[in-house]
Write a protein that holds these residues in place. Structure first.
Motif, PDB file in Angstrom:
ATOM      1  N   PHE A  66      50.797  47.256  34.903  1.00  0.00           N
ATOM      2  CA  PHE A  66      50.784  46.028  35.456  1.00  0.00           C
ATOM      3  C   PHE A  66      49.513  45.793  35.957  1.00  0.00           C
ATOM      4  O   PHE A  66      48.566  46.679  36.273  1.00  0.00           O
ATOM      5  CB  PHE A  66      51.538  46.064  36.697  1.00  0.00           C
ATOM      6  N   THR A  67      48.992  44.444  35.911  1.00  0.00           N
ATOM      7  CA  THR A  67      47.746  44.027  36.133  1.00  0.00           C
ATOM      8  C   THR A  67      47.605  44.114  37.690  1.00  0.00           C
ATOM      9  O   THR A  67      48.525  43.963  38.457  1.00  0.00           O
ATOM     10  CB  THR A  67      47.344  42.536  35.760  1.00  0.00           C
ATOM     11  N   GLU A  70      49.734  41.125  38.986  1.00  0.00           N
ATOM     12  CA  GLU A  70      51.063  41.557  39.094  1.00  0.00           C
ATOM     13  C   GLU A  70      51.611  42.593  39.956  1.00  0.00           C
ATOM     14  O   GLU A  70      52.360  42.321  40.799  1.00  0.00           O
ATOM     15  CB  GLU A  70      51.457  41.929  37.492  1.00  0.00           C
ATOM     16  N   THR A  71      50.635  43.402  40.245  1.00  0.00           N
ATOM     17  CA  THR A  71      50.834  44.582  41.157  1.00  0.00           C
ATOM     18  C   THR A  71      50.916  43.853  42.665  1.00  0.00           C
ATOM     19  O   THR A  71      51.654  44.162  43.330  1.00  0.00           O
ATOM     20  CB  THR A  71      49.623  45.579  41.266  1.00  0.00           C
ATOM     21  N   ARG A  90      60.691  40.947  36.609  1.00  0.00           N
ATOM     22  CA  ARG A  90      59.085  41.298  36.438  1.00  0.00           C
ATOM     23  C   ARG A  90      59.256  42.586  35.615  1.00  0.00           C
ATOM     24  O   ARG A  90      58.148  42.414  34.651  1.00  0.00           O
ATOM     25  CB  ARG A  90      58.672  41.650  37.690  1.00  0.00           C
ATOM     26  N   GLU A  93      59.868  41.305  32.003  1.00  0.00           N
ATOM     27  CA  GLU A  93      58.521  40.657  31.336  1.00  0.00           C
ATOM     28  C   GLU A  93      57.733  41.738  31.019  1.00  0.00           C
ATOM     29  O   GLU A  93      56.913  41.420  29.875  1.00  0.00           O
ATOM     30  CB  GLU A  93      58.176  39.684  32.646  1.00  0.00           C
ATOM     31  N   LYS A  94      57.338  42.685  31.901  1.00  0.00           N
ATOM     32  CA  LYS A  94      56.276  43.538  31.360  1.00  0.00           C
ATOM     33  C   LYS A  94      56.748  44.442  30.068  1.00  0.00           C
ATOM     34  O   LYS A  94      55.853  44.518  29.126  1.00  0.00           O
ATOM     35  CB  LYS A  94      55.955  44.554  32.744  1.00  0.00           C
ATOM     36  N   ASP A  97      55.874  42.221  27.236  1.00  0.00           N
ATOM     37  CA  ASP A  97      54.510  42.482  26.848  1.00  0.00           C
ATOM     38  C   ASP A  97      54.091  43.535  26.340  1.00  0.00           C
ATOM     39  O   ASP A  97      53.465  43.690  25.125  1.00  0.00           O
ATOM     40  CB  ASP A  97      53.744  42.215  28.278  1.00  0.00           C
TER      41      ASP A  97
END
Length: 142
Positions: A66-67, A70-71, A90, A93-94, A97
């Motif tokens: 997570f970026t 995002e975090t 979420r 979604e990750k 990715d």
């Protein structure tokens, strides 16, 4: 957080969470951590114990890819009207990715294997098929 007895210095928080002091300051600037109270006598930052758990959350989210943005959003879900389903979405979604990145890396692996297989490993650089492909002389590298 009115007394220094139930709060921690930045150094203690860093040691307990396994991060550096500069990391804590960085996360404060990035709004992943709330601004801490200041000790009125010294002016030093004073953190609640919960900061350690928050830093560990950030570290685990980072390990999962997570970026920071995002975090931050995941942390904000705790205080909003979100559900467990929101968090799962979420995570999915990750996961998507990550799967796209794996496919990209596998494509790169195949292209590099093709190039490496085309190279005899000796000879003049002017005849190197890898450099030739990078210069656009070989089109079917990937």
């Amino acid at each position: 957080m009115s007394t220094s007895t139930n709060t921690l210095t930045i150094g203690k928080v860093a040691r307990r969470a396994g991060v550096g002091v500069e990391t804590i300051r960085f996360y404060e600037r990035e709004k992943l951590l709330p601004k801490p109270a200041r000790d009125p006598s010294s002016g030093y930052r004073r953190y609640p114990e919960s900061t350690v758990a928050r830093l560990q959350f950030i570290a685990r989210a980072k390990e999962l890819g997570f970026t920071l943005k995002e975090t931050r959003e995941l942390l904000e879900l705790r205080t909003g009207p979100a559900t467990c389903g929101t968090v799962r979405a979420r995570a999915e979604e990750k996961l998507g990715d990550v799967r796209r990145k794996i496919e990209d890396l596998q494509r790169i692996e195949r292209a590099l294997l093709t190039l490496a297989d085309a190279c005899p490993g000796d000879g003049a650089l002017d005849d190197c098929p890898i450099l030739g492909a990078l210069e656009g002389r070989l089109r079917d590298a990937g």
